[in-house]
Structures are given as structure tokens and as C-alpha cells.
Enzyme design. Structure first.
Site, PDB file in Angstrom:
ATOM      1  CG  ASP A   1      52.245  65.038  14.078  1.00  0.00           C
ATOM      2  OD1 ASP A   1      51.672  66.097  14.397  1.00  0.00           O
ATOM      3  OD2 ASP A   1      51.938  63.924  14.544  1.00  0.00           O
TER       4      ASP A   1
ATOM      5  CG  ASN B   1      50.565  64.450  26.080  1.00  0.00           C
ATOM      6  OD1 ASN B   1      51.669  64.606  26.581  1.00  0.00           O
ATOM      7  ND2 ASN B   1      50.098  65.232  25.123  1.00  0.00           N
TER       8      ASN B   1
ATOM      9  CG  HIS C   1      48.448  66.605  29.404  1.00  0.00           C
ATOM     10  ND1 HIS C   1      48.301  66.713  28.035  1.00  0.00           N
ATOM     11  CD2 HIS C   1      47.370  65.897  29.843  1.00  0.00           C
ATOM     12  CE1 HIS C   1      47.182  66.125  27.655  1.00  0.00           C
ATOM     13  NE2 HIS C   1      46.603  65.611  28.741  1.00  0.00           N
TER      14      HIS C   1
ATOM     15  CG  ASP D   1      53.430  70.755  28.490  1.00  0.00           C
ATOM     16  OD1 ASP D   1      52.901  70.455  27.404  1.00  0.00           O
ATOM     17  OD2 ASP D   1      52.821  71.331  29.414  1.00  0.00           O
TER      18      ASP D   1
ATOM     19  CD  GLU E   1      50.263  66.167  18.362  1.00  0.00           C
ATOM     20  OE1 GLU E   1      49.544  65.241  17.949  1.00  0.00           O
ATOM     21  OE2 GLU E   1      49.828  67.124  19.038  1.00  0.00           O
TER      22      GLU E   1
END
Length: 353
Positions: A176, A184, A189, A193, A219
Site C-alpha cells: 500500500d 492526492n 489526482h 495517477d 493505491e
């Protein structure tokens, strides 16, 4: 005559194979539709359903058209055979001429049906390529291009069956990205990404070819580690952890950094696929609870730290006090002055006074 008649029946046999393939294709697309429906987010189910239904309707129409051609060919074939029988019973008609005419019509009908079969084969290949694309898409995460959760479930089920049969070690790792929501919120965002894709590549580069890395969701990543004990899984996780921590991720000219936490568990008697993943997830939670950027292993009924090598804290040198730094510098200057005086032939003790 029997040779010509046998040749006339070959397209029907070939068409039977083609129709069988079409039936299989239809069944595959139906199964794919159910698989995509079970794994796709609700917002995309309706769109995916329409795509699959359009493919099924096209195959259905095509199958019906080819089946009609087969029925028409068979009926034509029966009429020609009836003409041959009548020619043999009617002495006023030349049997050879009638037979030649019938054979000519059979060959013409075969040519027409063969063209239809060729068209059917081409259409079937096109549908197969399209279906292969859908199947790949159904098992692949669109952002990272890693296998997705559905692919993970299928692969783990197969690996777990092998483990139950041969008892070769099998481990699962959960990974994780730390504080990714905050990342973010800070960078946006789109940056998130971009970093997700780069993290996926970094993790993949740190693993063996036999290991299966998937995007589990959000994630979070998961890794199937064949022929790997929990101790070796901890070492592999530690390599991944350091690879990510040392990587400079680039986005729009900016250098961004993230860390990951890892949890590892090895299959044990009494485990199922679900309990194995659950224990790896518990180890991941322990790593996050311990401060993140570390590895924990689920060993039996306990959780233990599993990092290989020194922790990041151990790698950080202790700060020097300003007083100690000043004293060390003064000592170096005194030693250098004394050495210069000795070279010049002077007494350092007397000259210092």
C-alpha cells in the site's frame, strides 16, 4: 459419380465445424459478460453490457444466415439427386448428359457455399480478435496496465490448488502506498495517477518474472509469490520498499516521492485463498500501524517485523553538536601548526609560548 457426391458433401462438413466454433464463441462471450459484470464498477456495467450484447446479436444473425445457406444447399442437393434418379428410370433421356448437368450444378453450388464459408471464417476470426481484446481488458487495470483483482483471484486459485497438491511454499504480499490520499490532496489526482503508474513499474522491476503483481484496488497492490517462504517474502518486500523509497517520481517537471508499506503471509495448513490474503492484509495493517515504510510478516499466530537490513532510522546519522564541531576543528588546526613547526626545525613547545 460417388466421388463427385462425396466432394459435394465436404463444404457441409466444414460448415458444421464453423458453426460449432460460432457456438463456442457465443458461449465465451456470454461467460465474459458475466465475468465483467461481477468485477466491473456499477457505472460501467450498462455500457459493457451493451457492447457484449451487440457482439452476441451480430453472431446470432450471422449464424442464422449461414444456417439458412446450409438448408438451401441441402435442398438443392436433394433436388439434383431426384433428377438423377428420374434420369435413370426414364430411358428416353440420356443418363450421361443428365449426370453431367447435375454434377455441374453441384460444383457451382459448392463454389457458392465455399465462398460463404470463407466469409464465415473471416468474420469468425474478426470476432475472435475482438473477444480476445475484451478478455484482456477484463483482466487488466486500465491505468497501470497490471493484471486486476479478477485476474488475481483466478491466478491465486490456481496457485493455491498447486500448493494443496504439492505443498511447495506459496506466499502473498500486500503493498500500500503510504498517505496516498494526502498526496492526492496536495498534488492533485493527475499527479497521483502518474505516480501510481510509476510505482507499479518500480514494483514490477523489483520482482522476479515468476511473481504476479496486480493492482488490487486504489493505491493497493498484491503480489503472488510462488515457491516463496514468508522469510523470503519479507526480503522481497524489503527490496520493493527500498526501491520505491529511493525512486524519484517525475510529474510535470517536479520530483515527487512516496513510500510503501508491505505485509507478507505464507500459506499454511487450514488456509484458504481468503484467509491467506486476510493474514497478509493483517501484516500490512501492522506495518502501517508501526509507522509505515516498513515490512511486517504474519508468522503462525503472530506478527513480526520483516525488513531486511537496517531501518531508515538506523541509516540516519546522529546530529553533531556545534561545540563538538568547534573543538574538533581547533584540534585539527593545532595539529597542523605543530607539524609545520617541526618541518621548519623549530621547537613547537617554545614557539607556542
Amino acid at each position: 459419380m460417388p466421388t463427385e457426391l462425396a466432394a459435394a458433401s465436404l463444404p457441409i462438413f466444414a460448415l458444421g465445424i464453423g458453426l460449432g466454433a460460432l457456438v463456442v464463441l457465443t458461449a465465451l462471450m456470454a461467460g465474459l459478460w458475466y465475468g465483467r459484470r461481477s468485477s466491473a464498477p456499477p457505472a460501467s456495467i450498462e455500457f459493457q453490457t451493451e457492447q457484449i450484447l451487440r457482439m452476441l446479436q451480430g453472431v446470432s444473425r450471422f449464424t442464422s444466415g449461414v444456417a439458412g445457406d446450409v438448408s438451401e444447399h441441402q435442398e438443392h442437393f436433394r433436388r439434383l439427386l431426384a433428377r438423377l434418379n428420374n434420369a435413370e428410370k426414364n430411358p428416353g433421356e440420356t443418363s450421361d448428359e443428365a449426370a453431367s448437368e447435375v454434377v455441374h450444378e453441384i460444383l457451382s453450388a459448392n463454389d457458392a457455399l465455399q465462398k460463404r464459408l470463407d466469409d464465415a471464417e473471416t468474420a469468425l476470426k474478426n470476432q475472435s480478435h475482438e473477444l480476445a481484446g475484451y478478455m484482456t481488458e477484463a483482466r487488466t487495470d486500465g491505468l497501470t496496465e497490471l493484471p486486476n483483482r479478477r485476474s488475481f483471484d483466478d491466478d491465486l486459485a490456481a496457485r493455491f490448488a498447486q500448493w494443496k497438491r504439492y505443498r511447495t511454499p506459496l506466499s502473498v504480499m500486500m503493498v500500500d502506498i503510504d498517505h496516498f490520499k494526502k498526496f492526492n490532496d496536495t498534488h492533485g489526482h493527475l499527479a497521483g495517477d502518474a505516480v501510481l503508474k510509476q510505482v507499479a513499474q518500480t514494483l514490477r522491476d523489483a520482482l522476479r518474472r515468476s511473481d504476479v503483481l496486480v493492482r488490487f484496488g486504489g493505491e493497493e497492490f498484491a503480489v503472488i509469490l510462488p515457491s516463496t517462504t514468508v522469510a523470503d517474502g519479507g526480503i522481497a518486500a524489503s527490496h520493493m520498499l527500498h526501491a520505491v523509497a529511493e525512486k524519484a517520481f517525475l510529474y510535470e517537471g517536479k520530483v515527487l516521492r512516496v513510500t510503501v508499506s508491505c505485509g507478507v503471509a505464507e500459506a499454511q495448513p487450514g488456509d484458504t485463498e481468503i484467509t491467506l490474503v486476510k493474514r497478509a492484509d493483517e501484516a500490512l495493517y501492522a506495518a502501517k500501524k508501526a509507522g509505515r515504510n516498513c515490512v511486517y510478516r504474519h508468522v503462525g499466530d503472530r506478527l513480526e517485523r520483516g525488513d531486511a537490513g537496517p531501518t531508515p532510522a538506523a541509516l540516519t546519522p546522529a546530529p553533531l553538536s556545534s561545540q563538538k564541531t568547534a573543538n574538533d576543528f581547533s584540534q585539527v588546526c593545532d595539529d597542523l601548526r605543530r607539524r609545520l613547526l617541526e618541518v621548519a626545525g623549530k621547537d613547537p613547545q617554545r614557539d607556542s609560548t
